[in-house]
Design a protein around this motif. Structure first.
Motif, PDB file in Angstrom:
ATOM      1  N   VAL A  13       0.595  23.341  29.696  1.00 17.78           N
ATOM      2  CA  VAL A  13      -0.641  22.819  30.268  1.00 17.78           C
ATOM      3  C   VAL A  13      -1.716  23.881  30.071  1.00 17.78           C
ATOM      4  O   VAL A  13      -1.505  25.046  30.413  1.00 17.78           O
ATOM      5  CB  VAL A  13      -0.464  22.493  31.768  1.00 17.78           C
ATOM      6  CG1 VAL A  13      -1.761  21.999  32.362  1.00 17.78           C
ATOM      7  CG2 VAL A  13       0.632  21.462  31.965  1.00 17.78           C
ATOM      8  N   TYR A  14      -2.847  23.494  29.502  1.00 14.82           N
ATOM      9  CA  TYR A  14      -3.934  24.438  29.274  1.00 14.82           C
ATOM     10  C   TYR A  14      -5.272  23.729  29.418  1.00 14.82           C
ATOM     11  O   TYR A  14      -5.356  22.500  29.399  1.00 14.82           O
ATOM     12  CB  TYR A  14      -3.808  25.099  27.898  1.00 14.82           C
ATOM     13  CG  TYR A  14      -4.000  24.162  26.731  1.00 14.82           C
ATOM     14  CD1 TYR A  14      -5.236  24.042  26.113  1.00 14.82           C
ATOM     15  CD2 TYR A  14      -2.948  23.392  26.253  1.00 14.82           C
ATOM     16  CE1 TYR A  14      -5.422  23.195  25.048  1.00 14.82           C
ATOM     17  CE2 TYR A  14      -3.118  22.536  25.191  1.00 14.82           C
ATOM     18  CZ  TYR A  14      -4.357  22.445  24.598  1.00 14.82           C
ATOM     19  OH  TYR A  14      -4.539  21.585  23.555  1.00 14.82           O
ATOM     20  N   PHE A  15      -6.311  24.520  29.564  1.00 13.25           N
ATOM     21  CA  PHE A  15      -7.672  24.012  29.689  1.00 13.25           C
ATOM     22  C   PHE A  15      -8.344  24.118  28.329  1.00 13.25           C
ATOM     23  O   PHE A  15      -8.447  25.196  27.758  1.00 13.25           O
ATOM     24  CB  PHE A  15      -8.440  24.843  30.733  1.00 13.25           C
ATOM     25  CG  PHE A  15      -9.792  24.300  31.053  1.00 13.25           C
ATOM     26  CD1 PHE A  15      -9.930  23.100  31.712  1.00 13.25           C
ATOM     27  CD2 PHE A  15     -10.922  24.993  30.684  1.00 13.25           C
ATOM     28  CE1 PHE A  15     -11.174  22.592  32.019  1.00 13.25           C
ATOM     29  CE2 PHE A  15     -12.182  24.503  30.978  1.00 13.25           C
ATOM     30  CZ  PHE A  15     -12.305  23.294  31.654  1.00 13.25           C
ATOM     31  N   ASP A  16      -8.818  22.992  27.790  1.00 16.06           N
ATOM     32  CA  ASP A  16      -9.394  23.021  26.443  1.00 16.06           C
ATOM     33  C   ASP A  16     -10.917  23.124  26.430  1.00 16.06           C
ATOM     34  O   ASP A  16     -11.538  22.935  25.395  1.00 16.06           O
ATOM     35  CB  ASP A  16      -8.942  21.813  25.632  1.00 16.06           C
ATOM     36  CG  ASP A  16      -9.603  20.522  26.065  1.00 16.06           C
ATOM     37  OD1 ASP A  16     -10.270  20.505  27.112  1.00 16.06           O
ATOM     38  OD2 ASP A  16      -9.459  19.519  25.334  1.00 16.06           O
ATOM     39  N   GLY A  17     -11.511  23.416  27.564  1.00 14.39           N
ATOM     40  CA  GLY A  17     -12.955  23.556  27.626  1.00 14.39           C
ATOM     41  C   GLY A  17     -13.603  22.513  28.499  1.00 14.39           C
ATOM     42  O   GLY A  17     -14.591  22.784  29.174  1.00 14.39           O
ATOM     43  N   SER A  18     -13.060  21.296  28.496  1.00 13.46           N
ATOM     44  CA  SER A  18     -13.617  20.250  29.344  1.00 13.46           C
ATOM     45  C   SER A  18     -12.548  19.542  30.166  1.00 13.46           C
ATOM     46  O   SER A  18     -12.845  19.030  31.245  1.00 13.46           O
ATOM     47  CB  SER A  18     -14.386  19.239  28.501  1.00 13.46           C
ATOM     48  OG  SER A  18     -13.564  18.739  27.478  1.00 13.46           O
ATOM     49  N   PHE A  19     -11.314  19.489  29.678  1.00  9.78           N
ATOM     50  CA  PHE A  19     -10.236  18.800  30.388  1.00  9.78           C
ATOM     51  C   PHE A  19      -8.982  19.667  30.390  1.00  9.78           C
ATOM     52  O   PHE A  19      -8.812  20.543  29.545  1.00  9.78           O
ATOM     53  CB  PHE A  19      -9.885  17.465  29.705  1.00  9.78           C
ATOM     54  CG  PHE A  19     -11.003  16.479  29.716  1.00  9.78           C
ATOM     55  CD1 PHE A  19     -11.375  15.848  30.887  1.00  9.78           C
ATOM     56  CD2 PHE A  19     -11.683  16.175  28.557  1.00  9.78           C
ATOM     57  CE1 PHE A  19     -12.399  14.926  30.895  1.00  9.78           C
ATOM     58  CE2 PHE A  19     -12.712  15.267  28.550  1.00  9.78           C
ATOM     59  CZ  PHE A  19     -13.075  14.645  29.730  1.00  9.78           C
ATOM     60  N   TRP A  20      -8.103  19.360  31.319  1.00 12.25           N
ATOM     61  CA  TRP A  20      -6.781  19.969  31.333  1.00 12.25           C
ATOM     62  C   TRP A  20      -5.869  19.088  30.503  1.00 12.25           C
ATOM     63  O   TRP A  20      -5.817  17.870  30.681  1.00 12.25           O
ATOM     64  CB  TRP A  20      -6.251  20.108  32.756  1.00 12.25           C
ATOM     65  CG  TRP A  20      -6.931  21.210  33.486  1.00 12.25           C
ATOM     66  CD1 TRP A  20      -8.081  21.140  34.201  1.00 12.25           C
ATOM     67  CD2 TRP A  20      -6.522  22.575  33.533  1.00 12.25           C
ATOM     68  NE1 TRP A  20      -8.418  22.364  34.690  1.00 12.25           N
ATOM     69  CE2 TRP A  20      -7.476  23.263  34.300  1.00 12.25           C
ATOM     70  CE3 TRP A  20      -5.452  23.271  33.007  1.00 12.25           C
ATOM     71  CZ2 TRP A  20      -7.380  24.617  34.554  1.00 12.25           C
ATOM     72  CZ3 TRP A  20      -5.358  24.617  33.262  1.00 12.25           C
ATOM     73  CH2 TRP A  20      -6.309  25.280  34.022  1.00 12.25           C
ATOM     74  N   VAL A  21      -5.173  19.710  29.567  1.00 14.95           N
ATOM     75  CA  VAL A  21      -4.350  18.981  28.602  1.00 14.95           C
ATOM     76  C   VAL A  21      -2.913  19.480  28.696  1.00 14.95           C
ATOM     77  O   VAL A  21      -2.672  20.676  28.856  1.00 14.95           O
ATOM     78  CB  VAL A  21      -4.885  19.206  27.166  1.00 14.95           C
ATOM     79  CG1 VAL A  21      -4.005  18.524  26.146  1.00 14.95           C
ATOM     80  CG2 VAL A  21      -6.308  18.721  27.054  1.00 14.95           C
ATOM     81  N   GLY A  22      -1.974  18.556  28.587  1.00 16.82           N
ATOM     82  CA  GLY A  22      -0.563  18.913  28.526  1.00 16.82           C
ATOM     83  C   GLY A  22      -0.019  18.565  27.152  1.00 16.82           C
ATOM     84  O   GLY A  22      -0.288  17.489  26.624  1.00 16.82           O
ATOM     85  N   VAL A  23       0.721  19.479  26.571  1.00 15.67           N
ATOM     86  CA  VAL A  23       1.344  19.247  25.261  1.00 15.67           C
ATOM     87  C   VAL A  23       2.845  19.374  25.434  1.00 15.67           C
ATOM     88  O   VAL A  23       3.346  20.389  25.890  1.00 15.67           O
ATOM     89  CB  VAL A  23       0.831  20.254  24.209  1.00 15.67           C
ATOM     90  CG1 VAL A  23       1.561  20.064  22.897  1.00 15.67           C
ATOM     91  CG2 VAL A  23      -0.658  20.104  24.014  1.00 15.67           C
TER      92      VAL A  23
END
Length: 141
Positions: free
Chosen positions: A10-20
């Motif tokens: 889980v990381y922050f891509d600049g505008s949203f939190w994204v899970g890969v």
């Protein structure tokens, strides 16, 4: 014996939190991406993994040259250093990015195919309507 190795990042891509979600099996790598929006709590991530992971659509499998799982036993201190290093990295690796790009391309092709079929069907329907009108005009004479 083949092992399945999964990693959920889980990381922050600049505008949203994204899970890969990365899944490795027999030197093959599959990736799924989920957007959380607001920062998820630990229990929300855990709940997603337990109850929502089965709905993920994974990318096509790509061959992975190196395996992250060591073939032989590894020193616990080295293992701890590797874990710390992987936790300190933000984002996803290049293999994961390639897999996500492949998944996007596959979805794009699928959408194009659906759009093309729908357009063809509408054109056929319009053609049949024109033919029907033409026949009715001729019958009226």
């Amino acid at each position: 014996m083949d092992m399945v190795c999964s990693v959920f990042t889980v990381y922050f891509d600049g505008s949203f939190w994204v899970g890969v979600y990365e899944r490795r099996y027999q030197d093959k790598l599959e990736i799924a991406r989920v957007v959380f929006g607001a920062e998820p709590k630990d229990y929300e991530v855990y709940d997603f993994i337990l109850h929502g992971a089965y709905r993920l659509q994974f990318s096509p499998q790509i061959k992975e040259e190196q395996s992250l799982i060591p073939k032989k036993s590894i020193n616990p201190k080295r293992l701890h250093r590797l874990v710390e290093k992987s936790l300190s990295q933000t984002g996803v690796g290049t293999k994961a990015q390639q897999a996500l790009a492949l998944q996007r391309e596959a979805k794009k092709e699928q959408a194009d195919d659906c759009r093309r079929a729908r357009k063809q069907e509408q054109a056929e329907r319009r053609f049949m309507l024109k033919q029907k009108k033409k026949k009715e005009k001729r019958r009226g004479r």
